[in-house]
Motif scaffolding. Structure first.
Motif, PDB file in Angstrom:
ATOM      1  N   ALA A 107      42.501  41.323  34.395  1.00  0.00           N
ATOM      2  CA  ALA A 107      43.932  40.938  34.281  1.00  0.00           C
ATOM      3  C   ALA A 107      44.229  40.807  35.734  1.00  0.00           C
ATOM      4  N   VAL A 108      45.287  39.677  35.911  1.00  0.00           N
ATOM      5  CA  VAL A 108      45.709  39.567  37.298  1.00  0.00           C
ATOM      6  C   VAL A 108      47.153  39.528  37.246  1.00  0.00           C
ATOM      7  N   ARG A 109      48.165  40.178  37.880  1.00  0.00           N
ATOM      8  CA  ARG A 109      49.469  40.170  38.007  1.00  0.00           C
ATOM      9  C   ARG A 109      49.968  39.036  38.400  1.00  0.00           C
ATOM     10  N   GLN A 124      41.778  37.960  30.658  1.00  0.00           N
ATOM     11  CA  GLN A 124      40.568  37.178  30.167  1.00  0.00           C
ATOM     12  C   GLN A 124      39.576  38.256  29.776  1.00  0.00           C
ATOM     13  N   ARG A 125      38.728  38.094  28.627  1.00  0.00           N
ATOM     14  CA  ARG A 125      37.486  38.899  28.389  1.00  0.00           C
ATOM     15  C   ARG A 125      36.627  38.268  27.963  1.00  0.00           C
ATOM     16  N   GLY A 126      35.473  38.870  27.781  1.00  0.00           N
ATOM     17  CA  GLY A 126      34.057  38.256  27.381  1.00  0.00           C
ATOM     18  C   GLY A 126      33.563  37.242  28.439  1.00  0.00           C
ATOM     19  N   LEU A 127      33.827  37.696  29.840  1.00  0.00           N
ATOM     20  CA  LEU A 127      33.446  36.645  30.645  1.00  0.00           C
ATOM     21  C   LEU A 127      32.106  37.217  31.319  1.00  0.00           C
ATOM     22  N   PRO A 128      31.051  36.324  31.329  1.00  0.00           N
ATOM     23  CA  PRO A 128      29.622  36.704  31.718  1.00  0.00           C
ATOM     24  C   PRO A 128      29.433  36.396  33.314  1.00  0.00           C
TER      25      PRO A 128
END
Length: 212
Positions: A107-109, A124-128
């Motif tokens: 997460a980026v502010r 964002q999630r599930g980043l390989p």
């Protein structure tokens, strides 16, 4: 591209034992990250970064640090691949190591608060990613800073007394020098970071069959 051509040409000159004597490296992602990083510090010639992905069927392809394919899958012998009794698998005389795969969230502010005046974040999630110099680019667009995350399972230069560590780096405006980093034991299943403007973590994932 010129550097890549130079490295590939050098591979053909490797004097180690031909790979056929030891079959092939295991399927997965292999890079020379640690060998390249510490070459100069150990008084050796600089080494260019190299990454390959090997499929279950023995096919292979070059990849970049983001895991993107640089060429199509090939069934031909890997140029310069050889087995060294001292270092194990090498390509063009540069030691390669098998990477472990991780899945991350970040997460980026954002530059501007939300409609209630509170901090707002991208997510964002599930980043390989992989732990031999793998990278993830977080595109902030117009909303947030662009950030690149990098993961290394570091083994220090020869002669160092430092312990091996799993390191998560944060890059903002410099692709080489990190703005900050965190670390964990090399066999950790998770590593995370929180700099208040960017936060996230990576979890080790079970081995999966590579494409190819």
């Amino acid at each position: 591209m010129k550097k890549t051509a130079t490295l590939i040409a050098a591979m053909a000159l490797s004097l180690a034992v031909p790979a056929a004597a030891h079959d092939m490296p295991e399927p997965g992602i292999w890079t020379n990250t640690e060998d390249a990083y510490f070459a100069e510090e150990e008084g050796r010639e600089p080494v260019e970064w190299l990454g390959i992905e090997i499929g279950e069927n023995g096919s292979w392809r070059y990849i970049d640090a983001f895991g993107n394919a640089q060429f199509d899958w090939s069934d031909t012998p890997i140029p310069g691949l050889a087995w060294s009794e001292e270092h194990g698998w090498e390509i063009g005389g540069s030691e390669i190591r098998m990477a472990s795969r991780f899945a991350c969230w970040f997460a980026v502010r954002k530059h501007e608060p939300d409609e209630n005046g509170e901090e707002d974040w991208t997510f964002q999630r599930g980043l390989p990613i992989f732990d031999q110099g793998g990278r993830i680019f977080l595109d902030g667009g117009d909303e947030a800073p662009d950030v690149t995350m990098r993961l290394r399972n570091v083994t220090w230069a020869e002669g160092s007394t430092n312990n091996p560590v799993l390191v998560l780096y944060v890059h903002r405006d410099d692709s080489v020098r990190a703005e900050s980093y965190s670390w964990a034991a090399p066999d950790s299943d998770i590593v995370g970071i929180n700099l208040r403007w960017v936060q996230g973590g990576c979890n080790r994932v079970a081995s999966e069959e590579p494409a190819g």
